[in-house]
Design a protein around this motif. Structure first.
Motif, PDB file in Angstrom:
ATOM      1  N   ASN A 187      28.186  30.377  -7.915  1.00  0.00           N
ATOM      2  CA  ASN A 187      27.963  28.958  -7.644  1.00  0.00           C
ATOM      3  C   ASN A 187      27.754  28.169  -8.927  1.00  0.00           C
ATOM      4  O   ASN A 187      28.162  27.007  -9.022  1.00  0.00           O
ATOM      5  CB  ASN A 187      26.778  28.768  -6.700  1.00  0.00           C
ATOM      6  N   GLY A 188      27.129  28.758  -9.910  1.00  0.00           N
ATOM      7  CA  GLY A 188      27.003  28.091 -11.197  1.00  0.00           C
ATOM      8  C   GLY A 188      28.348  27.901 -11.873  1.00  0.00           C
ATOM      9  O   GLY A 188      28.626  26.829 -12.435  1.00  0.00           O
ATOM     10  N   TRP A 189      29.200  28.916 -11.812  1.00  0.00           N
ATOM     11  CA  TRP A 189      30.520  28.824 -12.444  1.00  0.00           C
ATOM     12  C   TRP A 189      31.374  27.727 -11.825  1.00  0.00           C
ATOM     13  O   TRP A 189      32.203  27.118 -12.503  1.00  0.00           O
ATOM     14  CB  TRP A 189      31.255  30.167 -12.331  1.00  0.00           C
ATOM     15  N   LYS A 190      31.188  27.463 -10.547  1.00  0.00           N
ATOM     16  CA  LYS A 190      31.963  26.391  -9.926  1.00  0.00           C
ATOM     17  C   LYS A 190      31.793  25.085 -10.691  1.00  0.00           C
ATOM     18  O   LYS A 190      32.760  24.347 -10.912  1.00  0.00           O
ATOM     19  CB  LYS A 190      31.534  26.201  -8.466  1.00  0.00           C
ATOM     20  N   ILE A 191      30.558  24.801 -11.086  1.00  0.00           N
ATOM     21  CA  ILE A 191      30.290  23.524 -11.741  1.00  0.00           C
ATOM     22  C   ILE A 191      30.678  23.571 -13.218  1.00  0.00           C
ATOM     23  O   ILE A 191      31.258  22.608 -13.741  1.00  0.00           O
ATOM     24  CB  ILE A 191      28.811  23.135 -11.597  1.00  0.00           C
ATOM     25  N   SER A 192      30.407  24.655 -13.901  1.00  0.00           N
ATOM     26  CA  SER A 192      30.789  24.726 -15.314  1.00  0.00           C
ATOM     27  C   SER A 192      32.305  24.692 -15.467  1.00  0.00           C
ATOM     28  O   SER A 192      32.835  24.049 -16.387  1.00  0.00           O
ATOM     29  CB  SER A 192      30.199  25.974 -15.981  1.00  0.00           C
ATOM     30  N   ILE A 193      33.023  25.329 -14.557  1.00  0.00           N
ATOM     31  CA  ILE A 193      34.494  25.285 -14.603  1.00  0.00           C
ATOM     32  C   ILE A 193      34.984  23.856 -14.362  1.00  0.00           C
ATOM     33  O   ILE A 193      35.858  23.364 -15.087  1.00  0.00           O
ATOM     34  CB  ILE A 193      35.097  26.268 -13.585  1.00  0.00           C
TER      35      ILE A 193
ATOM     36  N   SER B 175      26.164  22.948  -4.611  1.00  0.00           N
ATOM     37  CA  SER B 175      27.350  22.980  -5.463  1.00  0.00           C
ATOM     38  C   SER B 175      28.520  22.194  -4.883  1.00  0.00           C
ATOM     39  O   SER B 175      29.262  21.536  -5.614  1.00  0.00           O
ATOM     40  CB  SER B 175      27.767  24.435  -5.737  1.00  0.00           C
ATOM     41  N   GLY B 176      28.714  22.242  -3.559  1.00  0.00           N
ATOM     42  CA  GLY B 176      29.810  21.483  -2.970  1.00  0.00           C
ATOM     43  C   GLY B 176      29.626  19.986  -3.135  1.00  0.00           C
ATOM     44  O   GLY B 176      30.578  19.255  -3.449  1.00  0.00           O
ATOM     45  N   ALA B 177      28.402  19.518  -2.936  1.00  0.00           N
ATOM     46  CA  ALA B 177      28.110  18.091  -3.115  1.00  0.00           C
ATOM     47  C   ALA B 177      28.308  17.679  -4.568  1.00  0.00           C
ATOM     48  O   ALA B 177      28.811  16.585  -4.855  1.00  0.00           O
ATOM     49  CB  ALA B 177      26.688  17.785  -2.658  1.00  0.00           C
ATOM     50  N   ILE B 178      27.909  18.548  -5.478  1.00  0.00           N
ATOM     51  CA  ILE B 178      28.088  18.256  -6.907  1.00  0.00           C
ATOM     52  C   ILE B 178      29.570  18.138  -7.239  1.00  0.00           C
ATOM     53  O   ILE B 178      29.999  17.217  -7.945  1.00  0.00           O
ATOM     54  CB  ILE B 178      27.436  19.356  -7.757  1.00  0.00           C
ATOM     55  N   MET B 179      30.383  19.067  -6.718  1.00  0.00           N
ATOM     56  CA  MET B 179      31.809  19.048  -7.017  1.00  0.00           C
ATOM     57  C   MET B 179      32.468  17.779  -6.482  1.00  0.00           C
ATOM     58  O   MET B 179      33.279  17.150  -7.168  1.00  0.00           O
ATOM     59  CB  MET B 179      32.487  20.288  -6.432  1.00  0.00           C
ATOM     60  N   MET B 180      32.114  17.388  -5.276  1.00  0.00           N
ATOM     61  CA  MET B 180      32.696  16.178  -4.709  1.00  0.00           C
ATOM     62  C   MET B 180      32.277  14.951  -5.514  1.00  0.00           C
ATOM     63  O   MET B 180      33.098  14.064  -5.785  1.00  0.00           O
ATOM     64  CB  MET B 180      32.276  16.031  -3.246  1.00  0.00           C
TER      65      MET B 180
ATOM     66  N   LEU C 171      31.410  14.741  -8.730  1.00  0.00           N
ATOM     67  CA  LEU C 171      32.056  14.699 -10.043  1.00  0.00           C
ATOM     68  C   LEU C 171      33.538  14.390  -9.929  1.00  0.00           C
ATOM     69  O   LEU C 171      34.086  13.595 -10.702  1.00  0.00           O
ATOM     70  CB  LEU C 171      31.849  16.027 -10.769  1.00  0.00           C
ATOM     71  N   ALA C 172      34.209  15.021  -8.961  1.00  0.00           N
ATOM     72  CA  ALA C 172      35.651  14.797  -8.807  1.00  0.00           C
ATOM     73  C   ALA C 172      35.940  13.350  -8.415  1.00  0.00           C
ATOM     74  O   ALA C 172      36.915  12.752  -8.879  1.00  0.00           O
ATOM     75  CB  ALA C 172      36.223  15.753  -7.770  1.00  0.00           C
ATOM     76  N   LYS C 173      35.098  12.780  -7.566  1.00  0.00           N
ATOM     77  CA  LYS C 173      35.296  11.385  -7.170  1.00  0.00           C
ATOM     78  C   LYS C 173      34.969  10.437  -8.322  1.00  0.00           C
ATOM     79  O   LYS C 173      35.682   9.453  -8.544  1.00  0.00           O
ATOM     80  CB  LYS C 173      34.427  11.067  -5.953  1.00  0.00           C
ATOM     81  N   LYS C 174      33.893  10.727  -9.039  1.00  0.00           N
ATOM     82  CA  LYS C 174      33.519   9.835 -10.133  1.00  0.00           C
ATOM     83  C   LYS C 174      34.613   9.774 -11.189  1.00  0.00           C
ATOM     84  O   LYS C 174      34.973   8.685 -11.675  1.00  0.00           O
ATOM     85  CB  LYS C 174      32.210  10.292 -10.764  1.00  0.00           C
ATOM     86  N   TYR C 175      35.144  10.934 -11.561  1.00  0.00           N
ATOM     87  CA  TYR C 175      36.128  10.992 -12.649  1.00  0.00           C
ATOM     88  C   TYR C 175      37.570  10.951 -12.134  1.00  0.00           C
ATOM     89  O   TYR C 175      38.502  11.051 -12.939  1.00  0.00           O
ATOM     90  CB  TYR C 175      35.864  12.223 -13.504  1.00  0.00           C
ATOM     91  N   ARG C 176      37.711  10.839 -10.807  1.00  0.00           N
ATOM     92  CA  ARG C 176      39.021  10.633 -10.195  1.00  0.00           C
ATOM     93  C   ARG C 176      40.042  11.697 -10.619  1.00  0.00           C
ATOM     94  O   ARG C 176      41.168  11.407 -11.010  1.00  0.00           O
ATOM     95  CB  ARG C 176      39.550   9.225 -10.513  1.00  0.00           C
ATOM     96  N   HIS C 177      39.596  12.931 -10.521  1.00  0.00           N
ATOM     97  CA  HIS C 177      40.485  14.033 -10.870  1.00  0.00           C
ATOM     98  C   HIS C 177      40.096  15.251 -10.032  1.00  0.00           C
ATOM     99  O   HIS C 177      38.926  15.471  -9.732  1.00  0.00           O
ATOM    100  CB  HIS C 177      40.352  14.355 -12.356  1.00  0.00           C
ATOM    101  N   PHE C 178      41.115  16.011  -9.662  1.00  0.00           N
ATOM    102  CA  PHE C 178      40.965  17.227  -8.852  1.00  0.00           C
ATOM    103  C   PHE C 178      40.493  16.935  -7.428  1.00  0.00           C
ATOM    104  O   PHE C 178      40.038  17.841  -6.726  1.00  0.00           O
ATOM    105  CB  PHE C 178      40.032  18.240  -9.536  1.00  0.00           C
TER     106      PHE C 178
ATOM    107  N   TRP D 159      38.824  23.127   2.850  1.00  0.00           N
ATOM    108  CA  TRP D 159      38.722  24.374   2.109  1.00  0.00           C
ATOM    109  C   TRP D 159      37.455  24.444   1.271  1.00  0.00           C
ATOM    110  O   TRP D 159      36.896  25.530   1.060  1.00  0.00           O
ATOM    111  CB  TRP D 159      39.984  24.606   1.278  1.00  0.00           C
ATOM    112  N   LEU D 160      36.968  23.300   0.833  1.00  0.00           N
ATOM    113  CA  LEU D 160      35.681  23.291   0.141  1.00  0.00           C
ATOM    114  C   LEU D 160      34.566  23.682   1.102  1.00  0.00           C
ATOM    115  O   LEU D 160      33.724  24.531   0.782  1.00  0.00           O
ATOM    116  CB  LEU D 160      35.419  21.904  -0.450  1.00  0.00           C
ATOM    117  N   PHE D 161      34.567  23.109   2.295  1.00  0.00           N
ATOM    118  CA  PHE D 161      33.527  23.434   3.273  1.00  0.00           C
ATOM    119  C   PHE D 161      33.684  24.869   3.768  1.00  0.00           C
ATOM    120  O   PHE D 161      32.690  25.534   4.087  1.00  0.00           O
ATOM    121  CB  PHE D 161      33.581  22.445   4.437  1.00  0.00           C
TER     122      PHE D 161
END
Length: 225
Positions: free
Chosen positions: A11-17, A72-77, A79-86, A100-102
């Motif tokens: 779960n940590g790697w998800k965010i660092s990646i 981690s899922g909330a963090i990924m969403m 960051l991806a929305k803020k920076y408009r990528h992925f 697929w994230l859920f």
């Protein structure tokens, strides 16, 4: 600037990646889950469920006060929305990524974590539990393998859905799996592993662990982190 509260687990790697893929500057804030840092009062203010990862965005888009996020899922969403990528712009494409994230959050991560625990760290080897979670991970791998028959990534273009699932798949041996049994998944796995940002994100914090605390860290991590 992002503060990343982190320990090197799936779960940590998800965010660092993701942060490495985005090229966003961040400050690493180690949370040694083997020593109980996740229960410290200051960390609980950020992550009340006493789990890492968590982030604090010191420069949110609304120019307001810093925003703290756990899960981690909330963090990924975020960051991806803020920076408009992925994370795609279209509603239908977003639904594909969200599903697929859920799926990872509700299925692959918890089931793989239980497989880690009962296969490697439980004080008593319970064959029923080992078989149950090993077989469930195999089923979930089969779901991904089927999905990847006619596409390179889980939800269209490379996205946070892939970044969420890949770190858990990186522990396939601990889950009693052989990627040769899942050829489409294996190709996907190798394609993502070839990305420089993935290699860099995967290595973040590798110096934090040592043999003296690895067992404690991984045992705790196997259940959730």
């Amino acid at each position: 600037m992002i503060e990343l509260y982190y320990w090197p687990t799936p779960n940590g790697w998800k965010i660092s990646i993701l942060l490495e893929e985005l090229g966003v500057p961040y400050t690493l804030k180690p949370v040694n889950i083997g020593k109980g840092d996740q229960f410290e009062p200051e960390f609980l203010k950020i992550s009340p469920n006493n789990r890492m990862p968590a982030i604090i965005d010191l420069d949110p888009a609304d120019n307001g006060t810093p925003i703290s996020i756990f899960e981690s899922g909330a963090i990924m969403m975020y960051l991806a929305k803020k920076y408009r990528h992925f994370y795609p712009e279209g509603q239908r494409e977003q639904i594909e990524v969200d599903q697929w994230l859920f799926w990872q959050m509700g299925g692959l991560g918890p089931m793989a974590g239980q497989a880690h625990h009962f296969r490697l760290y439980a004080p008593e080897k319970i064959e029923y539990s080992i078989d149950r979670y090993t077989n469930e991970v195999a089923r979930l791998y089969g779901v991904m393998n089927k999905r990847l028959e006619d596409r390179a990534f889980l939800a269209g273009e490379y996205s946070i859905a892939d970044m969420a699932c890949w770190p858990w798949a990186s522990r396939f041996e601990r889950q009693g799996q052989d990627l040769n049994d899942f050829p489409n998944l294996k190709t996907w796995y190798q394609t993502i592993w070839a990305r420089p940002a993935v290699k860099k994100g995967y290595s973040v914090g590798s110096e934090l662990t040592d043999p003296s605390n690895l067992s404690a860290v991984t045992s705790e991590a196997s259940l959730r982190d």
